[in-house]
Design an enzyme around this catalytic site. Structure first.
Site, mmCIF file in Angstrom:
data_model
loop_
_atom_site.group_PDB
_atom_site.id
_atom_site.type_symbol
_atom_site.label_atom_id
_atom_site.label_comp_id
_atom_site.label_asym_id
_atom_site.label_seq_id
_atom_site.Cartn_x
_atom_site.Cartn_y
_atom_site.Cartn_z
ATOM 1 C CD GLU A 1 10.303 30.253 18.646
ATOM 2 O OE1 GLU A 1 10.930 29.233 18.965
ATOM 3 O OE2 GLU A 1 10.769 31.143 17.916
ATOM 4 C CG HIS B 1 16.876 36.125 23.017
ATOM 5 N ND1 HIS B 1 16.230 35.809 24.187
ATOM 6 C CD2 HIS B 1 16.435 35.244 22.097
ATOM 7 C CE1 HIS B 1 15.441 34.758 23.974
ATOM 8 N NE2 HIS B 1 15.551 34.395 22.714
ATOM 9 N NE ARG C 1 13.328 36.338 19.565
ATOM 10 C CZ ARG C 1 14.126 35.539 18.891
ATOM 11 N NH1 ARG C 1 15.066 36.031 18.126
ATOM 12 N NH2 ARG C 1 13.990 34.225 18.964
ATOM 13 N NE ARG D 1 16.365 36.641 14.326
ATOM 14 C CZ ARG D 1 16.107 35.575 15.087
ATOM 15 N NH1 ARG D 1 15.434 34.555 14.600
ATOM 16 N NH2 ARG D 1 16.514 35.535 16.338
#
Length: 525
Positions: A111, A235, A282, A378
């Protein structure tokens, strides 16, 4: 009233991990706000990060986490969590979590922000599989009592003792039982907050409806410090659909080769913003999408993985594929319309590496906390990992120091003698909608000081209104959530105004540069 050795507020990954680690020795009560499986854990599609691939190292996972967190992470905490990750995966396997495999090895995906394949998963529904295994294990344990439909109002502290004390000790919580409408006092020698984040403070969020910052707000009101609330993760890819709200398109779609494109032209725009393209962290991807949407006046952008084989897409993302088909989108041949949405609360109640808060008798684990793991952003799939490591850390400290925890004294019952039933429920709905809208517009992906001050002004006005309402009417679940939403919004805005730089998830046009020194924003009640 209920009385147990240990009270755990929250029935997700962090809470149930703590419960299972405590139950062989103690009587444990686990409270859920709604149904036992309604929290954020069940919504986690991606997976759990752990160093399991040959050639991968703890140091690499640590560095990836520090880079994503823009240097604000506490390195010792990152090391602690990363080094405990493989053991956490092993315990979940023993509980029966059916992680995807490749031959006789766990299948690992990659990811954004990760330098290696290190995400263990159960297709695209990891959280649900993990929660199911934890719930089955907890349900089977005779020392664990799970109580649904308990909406926490406030921590029961020394101020609520029959003989008033200012010691600040936490003895449990007061909660509304949804089934009866009555307030119940849940007493315990130690309390663990595992209440999740504050995503519903925003108009668009991937969080479940119960994510209203309850644990953060309760701990703050009781006297615990709160930190880094300005770092709200958005997100990049939430499904844009008028029929379905809050459906997340997992990070792993980009990890497995999905491209972000402008709908009309098909231009793949992420390489214009970052050399890592779709695999950038992100915050960078979310800002890039936000930039293109605003620049071109779009409603959404496209996420396209149709260049992969249909079999590959269906195998890796069966649940997303099925859900999109029901909406008339076939992701094996069509792009997916996506927009950013609030996704994760990186700040929260300050805890040490044992999960202890500032208040005696009160521990916390998971998204409700600011442990030092995430820093300013994060890293993908570190969130469930934090739940397992800190759920166990809380349990270990309580077990080792049990004799130092005094039994709870007599606590005053909830007093409803001076309140009446509300006849103005429309006020709650109006204020709820207003908070979430101005937080999205003024305290969203890109901020300015003027926008933040506007939000702060609205919060001050609403605080007087809601406090007056709270003081005169009987508490209801909606009123409790509204009060906590507003308190959480105030903490977010205070932290955002305090930070005079852009770092990680906090991006302000007034201070676009990052300062040389990384410093936590700490609020003291």
């Amino acid at each position: 009233m209920t009385d147990s050795d240990i009270l755990i507020v929250g029935s997700g990954a962090a809470g149930l991990t703590a419960a299972l680690n405590l139950a062989d020795r103690f009587k444990v009560t686990v409270l859920a706000k709604g149904k036992l499986n309604e929290g954020s854990t069940a919504w986690a599609q991606g997976g759990i990060a752990a160093v399991l691939e040959p050639g991968d190292t703890f140091e690499s996972h640590i560095e990836d986490t520090m880079v994503a967190g823009a240097g604000l992470n506490d390195r010792a905490t990152v090391e602690f969590v990363v080094e405990n990750a493989p053991a956490a995966i092993e315990r979940l396997q023993k509980l029966g979590v059916p992680f995807a495999t490749e031959g006789n090895m766990l299948h690992l995906t990659r990811e954004g922000g990760h330098s290696h394949r290190r995400i263990v998963h159960v297709a695209d529904a990891t959280g649900w599989a993990v929660l199911d295994a934890l719930l089955r294990a907890a349900d089977a344990h005779p020392n664990i009592t799970m109580v649904p439909d308990q909406v926490a109002i406030d921590l029961a502290t020394s101020r609520h003792e029959m003989r008033y004390s200012g010691a600040g000790h936490v003895w449990g919580i007061y909660a509304v039982d949804r089934r009866t409408g009555r307030v119940v006092l849940h007493k315990a020698r130690a309390t663990i907050l595992a209440t999740g984040g504050a995503g519903r403070t925003y108009q668009f969020s991937t969080a479940p409806k119960g994510a209203t910052g309850d644990g953060i707000a309760m701990a703050w009101r009781a006297g615990a410090r709160v930190s880094n609330m300005e770092f709200m993760q958005f997100h990049p890819t939430c499904l844009y659909n008028t029929q379905v709200k809050n459906f997340l398109i997992t990070e792993a779609v980009r990890g497995e080769g999905g491209h972000l494109k402008i709908p009309e032209t098909g231009h793949r725009f992420m390489p214009d913003f970052d050399s890592r393209a779709e695999l950038a962290p992100r915050d960078i991807v979310a800002r890039a999408i936000d930039h293109e949407i605003k620049r071109l006046g779009l409603d959404y952008v496209h996420l396209d993985i149709s260049h992969q084989s249909p079999a590959f897409v269906r195998e890796h993302f069966p649940n997303i594929h099925e859900k999109l088909l029901s909406l008339g989108i076939d992701m094996t041949v069509q792009p997916i319309p996506v927009v950013p949405a609030q996704h994760y609360t990186c700040g929260g109640v300050i805890v040490d590496r044992d999960g202890r808060t500032d208040l005696p008798g009160l521990y916390a684990a998971g998204e409700v906390t600011q442990s030092g793991l995430h820093g300013a952003n994060r890293l993908a799939s570190n969130s469930l990992l934090e739940c397992f490591v800190y759920g166990e850390a809380c349990a270990n400290h309580i077990t080792a120091h049990w004799d130092d925890l005094p039994p709870p004294p007599d606590i005053r019952p909830w007093d409803e003698s001076r309140v009446t039933d509300s006849d103005e429920e429309v006020v709650i709905k109006q204020n709820w909608t207003e908070i979430r809208r101005f937080m999205w517009n003024y305290v969203g992906i890109v901020r300015t000081t003027k926008r933040l001050e506007r939000a702060q002004h609205r919060i001050r006005m609403l605080t007087d209104e809601i406090n007056d309402y709270y003081g005169h009417f009987r508490v209801t679940p909606d009123l409790i959530e509204l009060r906590n939403l507003l308190q959480t919004a105030e903490l977010i805005v205070r932290c955002a105004l305090h930070r005079k730089e852009s770092r990680g998830l906090h991006y302000t046009l007034d201070y676009p540069q990052m300062q040389a020194e990384a410093v936590d924003t700490i609020l003291i009640p």
